[in-house]
Structure formats: structure tokens, C-alpha cells
Design an enzyme around this catalytic site. Structure first.
Site, PDB file in Angstrom:
ATOM      1  N   LEU A  65       7.835   4.132  -2.346  1.00 39.85           N
ATOM      2  CA  LEU A  65       8.637   5.315  -2.622  1.00 39.85           C
ATOM      3  C   LEU A  65       8.489   5.692  -4.082  1.00 39.85           C
ATOM      4  O   LEU A  65       8.696   4.868  -4.976  1.00 39.85           O
ATOM      5  CB  LEU A  65      10.118   5.046  -2.326  1.00 39.85           C
ATOM      6  N   GLY A  66       8.142   6.965  -4.331  1.00 36.12           N
ATOM      7  CA  GLY A  66       8.135   7.489  -5.685  1.00 36.12           C
ATOM      8  C   GLY A  66       9.433   8.225  -5.960  1.00 36.12           C
ATOM      9  O   GLY A  66      10.041   8.793  -5.051  1.00 36.12           O
ATOM     10  N   ALA A 103       0.815  -1.216   0.000  1.00 32.96           N
ATOM     11  CA  ALA A 103       0.000   0.000   0.000  1.00 32.96           C
ATOM     12  C   ALA A 103       0.847   1.264   0.000  1.00 32.96           C
ATOM     13  O   ALA A 103       0.420   2.298  -0.508  1.00 32.96           O
ATOM     14  CB  ALA A 103      -0.930  -0.011   1.219  1.00 32.96           C
ATOM     15  N   TYR A 105      11.205   9.485 -16.239  1.00 33.56           N
ATOM     16  CA  TYR A 105      11.900  10.112 -15.113  1.00 33.56           C
ATOM     17  C   TYR A 105      13.410  10.140 -15.314  1.00 33.56           C
ATOM     18  O   TYR A 105      14.112  10.901 -14.635  1.00 33.56           O
ATOM     19  CB  TYR A 105      11.603   9.384 -13.800  1.00 33.56           C
ATOM     20  N   ASP A 128       8.329   3.036  -7.182  1.00 39.78           N
ATOM     21  CA  ASP A 128       7.661   3.475  -8.410  1.00 39.78           C
ATOM     22  C   ASP A 128       8.582   4.406  -9.194  1.00 39.78           C
ATOM     23  O   ASP A 128       9.065   5.405  -8.662  1.00 39.78           O
ATOM     24  CB  ASP A 128       6.369   4.222  -8.068  1.00 39.78           C
ATOM     25  N   LYS A 150       6.743   2.900 -15.973  1.00 37.00           N
ATOM     26  CA  LYS A 150       5.717   3.364 -16.912  1.00 37.00           C
ATOM     27  C   LYS A 150       6.307   3.591 -18.297  1.00 37.00           C
ATOM     28  O   LYS A 150       7.445   4.058 -18.429  1.00 37.00           O
ATOM     29  CB  LYS A 150       5.097   4.676 -16.419  1.00 37.00           C
TER      30      LYS A 150
END
Length: 297
Positions: free
Chosen positions: A23-24, A20, A54, A49, A79
Site C-alpha cells: 500500500l502506498g 511484491a 508525505y 510505503d 524516504k
């Protein structure tokens, strides 16, 4: 360290368990990303993530290796950027990402944005994700920043319902109608900018960190406003991926499992909705304005 804390999981619609809290690394400088990922994993995080756009997938992989945590204990999601939409190009985008990350399989692969001006390419890219899922190269697939109309167009032709839609959600922008649609289809809501960081650097009228309601709830629990917001997400059944490159902040964001918000406190946070989006309107994303090549591994 919080190694004794086990982050609760959310079961995705194909049975895969998603931590749940994660770390982004959006806008995390590559030079600082590996250390941040290592610190997060040492703290107890098990979800990281990232995204091709990025520019720090390689450093995420380096942080994973430095941590010494076994690959199968860490949930890695990335992504595909819009420049790699289309069937074959999205398949190649997967190869670029796994090579940079230094892994063979992804736990979750998302389409980063809908591309309304070229939605056939978006659908072709999702077909590629379905192929990767079928071939066992990814464990689950989903989308990011898809609004109800984008989801409707996708669901009309998809063979696999997205497991996740990663969207902007924080107390000032909650997208309740979209979240209800997710619930109807068994799609997990994953919140980016979950503590309203975007309200700090986008010149918005007010910052979530300064909100008196959040600060009062935080005082009641002996926590920070950020910790209260992250607890709110988890109690609402969402996944949240706060970003930071500071070890102390990374640890603080993880320290949310020893208190619980009351029903009244959750309702008070729900009532902070302003309806003001911090990020770009998804329909404004075009190849002309946002397209850029994603380097090879």
C-alpha cells in the site's frame, strides 16, 4: 478478508524479502491514513510505503499499531526528502522518521529523489544510508526516481548497490531501458503510480483506467483494469504500491492472486507505452523549487 493469501516476495540483493504488493500513501490525507493502513493490513498487505515528505508517517505507525499485526510481519519503507540530504542531516532524517512511525528499525530506506544540482549532497546522504545499514538500523537501502545517469554517478562511489529504485511505471510509461539497467545491477524496480493514477489527475491525454486494451483483458478475467495492471507488474517481477484510502479499493487492489495474464496479454499491455512521463522530470528537482523543512518528531 484475504488473510489466507500470502503475497509473493521478491528477494533483494542483500537477501531481504520484499513483498511484491504493498500500500502506498502518497497524498493520503493524514486524517485518513491510519484507517487505510489498518484496512490494508487486515486485508493481507504486508508492505507499507510512505515518505517523510508525505507528512503522514505518524499515521502510518498508528495504523500499524491499530491493526494488531506484529511489527516483524510488516515491511515498512520510507524516504529521506532532499531537504535532509547530506551525511549528518540524513542520519537525523532517519531518527525523525522512526520516531514518527513508532518503530526502531526500517525495512527499507530510500533517497526520495536525485538532486542533480547538488549531487554531492545526494551522495553524502547515501553514505548515511550505508552507515544505517551497517549499524543494523535499516534492513535494506535504495533510491527513488534515479535515472541512468544518476545511478551511474552513485554506483561509481557507493559501497552498497541500491536494493530498490522506486520509479514511475505503468502501462503508458514503462522506462524499459532503466529497468534493464536495474536488472544488470540486481536492483529491484518498484513501481509508483502502478495503475496509472497519475494519468487521471495530471490532465494527461488519456487515462489508463479507460484504456480499451486493458478493459478487454479485464473483461476476459472478470477483473478491473486496475487489477489487470497490478497483475502485469507482478508477472514482470516488479514490486507495486497502489495507493487508496478506500477500504473497498484497497481490497480490490489486493485481489489479484487468483488469475494469470497470458503471454499475449502481457505483450499487449507492454505495447501501450507512450513514453510520456506523468511526474516531474527528475532533473527538474531542486532545493529552490521543491525544498521544504521536514518537521521534527
Amino acid at each position: 478478508m484475504n488473510r489466507t493469501v500470502t503475497v509473493p516476495g521478491i528477494t533483494l540483493n542483500n537477501g531481504v524479502d520484499l513483498p511484491a504488493l504493498g500500500l502506498g500513501v502518497f497524498q493520503s490525507p493524514p486524517a485518513e491514513t491510519a484507517a487505510a493502513v489498518q484496512a490494508a493490513l487486515e486485508t493481507g498487505y504486508r508492505l507499507i510505503d510512505t515518505a517523510a515528505a508525505y507528512g503522514n508517517e505518524r499515521e502510518v505507525g498508528e495504523g500499524l499499531r491499530r491493526s494488531g499485526i506484529a511489527r516483524d510481519e510488516v515491511f515498512i519503507e520510507t524516504k529521506v526528502w532532499i531537504s535532509d540530504y547530506g551525511y549528518e542531516t540524513a542520519l537525523h532524517a532517519f531518527e525523525k522518521s522512526v520516531r514518527k512511525l513508532g518503530v526502531e528499525q526500517l525495512d527499507l530506506l530510500l533517497l526520495h529523489q536525485p538532486l542533480p544540482s547538488a549531487f554531492d549532497g545526494t551522495l553524502d546522504a547515501y553514505r548515511a544510508l550505508e552507515r544505517l545499514l551497517r549499524d543494523g538500523k535499516v534492513r535494506s537501502i535504495g533510491v527513488s526516481n534515479f535515472m541512468p545517469d544518476h545511478l551511474a554517478r552513485l554506483l561509481a562511489v557507493a559501497n552498497v548497490v541500491p536494493a530498490v529504485n522506486q520509479i514511475e511505471v505503468h502501462p503508458y510509461f514503462q522506462q524499459a531501458a532503466l529497468q534493464r539497467l536495474h536488472a544488470q545491477h540486481g536492483i529491484v524496480t518498484q513501481a509508483w503510480s502502478p495503475i496509472g493514477g497519475i494519468t487521471s489527475y495530471r490532465g494527461m491525454e488519456k487515462r489508463s483506467f479507460d484504456d480499451p486494451t486493458l478493459l478487454e483483458i479485464a473483461r476476459h478475467h472478470g477483473k478491473s483494469a486496475a487489477q489487470v495492471m497490478l497483475r502485469w507488474h507482478l508477472q514482470k517481477g516488479r514490486s507495486a504500491i497502489p495507493k487508496s484510502v478506500k477500504r473497498q479499493r484497497i481490497a480490490e487492489n489486493f485481489d489479484i492472486f487468483d488469475f494469470e495474464l497470458t503471454r499475449e496479454q502481457v505483450a499487449a499491455i507492454d505495447a501501450l507505452e507512450t513514453g510520456v512521463r506523468g511526474g516531474p522530470e527528475p532533473d527538474s528537482i531542486t532545493l529552490e523549487t521543491y525544498g521544504r523543512p521536514i518537521p521534527e518528531a
